[in-house]
Design a protein around this motif. Sequence first.
Motif, mmCIF file in Angstrom:
data_model
loop_
_atom_site.group_PDB
_atom_site.id
_atom_site.type_symbol
_atom_site.label_atom_id
_atom_site.label_comp_id
_atom_site.label_asym_id
_atom_site.label_seq_id
_atom_site.Cartn_x
_atom_site.Cartn_y
_atom_site.Cartn_z
ATOM 1 N N UNK A 169 19.371 -49.307 -0.059
ATOM 2 C CA UNK A 169 20.037 -48.843 1.151
ATOM 3 C C UNK A 169 21.540 -48.900 0.879
ATOM 4 N N UNK A 170 22.178 -47.732 0.814
ATOM 5 C CA UNK A 170 23.617 -47.628 0.590
ATOM 6 C C UNK A 170 24.284 -47.461 1.947
ATOM 7 N N UNK A 171 25.259 -48.313 2.251
ATOM 8 C CA UNK A 171 25.942 -48.256 3.544
ATOM 9 C C UNK A 171 27.385 -47.811 3.318
ATOM 10 N N UNK A 172 27.702 -46.621 3.815
ATOM 11 C CA UNK A 172 29.064 -46.092 3.719
ATOM 12 C C UNK A 172 29.842 -46.552 4.947
ATOM 13 N N UNK A 173 30.915 -47.285 4.730
ATOM 14 C CA UNK A 173 31.673 -47.877 5.826
ATOM 15 C C UNK A 173 33.000 -47.140 6.014
ATOM 16 N N UNK A 174 33.646 -47.308 7.174
ATOM 17 C CA UNK A 174 34.988 -46.745 7.338
ATOM 18 C C UNK A 174 36.002 -47.555 6.551
#
Length: 355
Positions: A169-174
């Motif tokens: 699970x790759x989480x792209x954050x601000x």
Amino acid sequence: MEEEVPHDCPGADSAQAGRGASCQGCPNQRLCASGAGAAPDPALEEIKEKMQPVKHKILVLSGKGGVGKSTFSAHLAHGLAEDENSQVALLDIDICGPSIPKIMGLEGEQVHQSGSGWSPVYVDDNLGVMSVGFLLSSPDDAVIWRGPKKNGMIKQFLRDVDWGELDYLIVDTPPGTSDEHLSVVQYLAAAHIDGAVIITTPQEVSLQDVRKEINFCRKVKLPIVGVVENMSGFVCPKCKKESQIFPPTTGGAEAMCRDLAVPLLGRVPLDPLIGKSCDKGQSFFAEAPDSPATLAYRSIIQSKCERPPGTLSQPWGRAGIGVGWAGPPSEHQKRSLLPAVWDEQQEAKSPGETS
């Protein structure tokens, strides 16, 4: 809780909750003073259970916007999903600037509800995506939310999406170190986060904010997988000569990583086709398989996938996965990344065997 909270709120779990001077006039004062606000969030246990079938959880962070964080997140997901036996998902929690639907070629898609929750939108059979961008009527719509509503959205993504069994699970954050980052770390803490990949560009104006990001990770006890230096030079496709578009005036990511004892996973050079691929929603790997940038991405994503017997079989579950360290890895560096996994590997070695 209500959205309008004082700027200097002591926090619902503080002894001063509802009693401090800053609490006067707050709509939540009575609730906080009663102690009800300090009760554990039941969603934490629900998220922990939901995340049990997810083997690896990786956050992608950046101190500054515009350094290619979402682009790297998308290419990391594409690269991992090239193994048809791996199930990969990309979660976009950049609530106010959701660019992942565009980059992944999913603009205009919508989220569907099933009996087991929201269904991700799929690029391929083994690559699912979730983003607030799928919930907007138009990609031009502005998301004007305060922190609590953003946090609620992130909670819903983690708890209510039917992720199924995932390898990654790759989480792209601000960019930055704000509400979204605190929320995702808090919600995933009990489920174990493998670590954060931090994206920078070579110039000092970017490195300044990345140092803050590294400091944030250490304060919240978020393991650091390493740093990727993006836009690291430009290789002319005709003469093959390399030029420094963003000169590393203070030594770039390599010097910073050496100073802060974090691994440098690799450097990705500029390539105009990266931007074109993202605008078209296509994988850059397929568009430019021989580009120096493609080779750099693949080196970062796929390096050290070979595993000796008895160790983990996945590339994103151990220390030192990248193309190299900024100097030889010390014991401190090894253990500062993924201590539980590192210990597991050491236990698998025969007595007296060293790394």
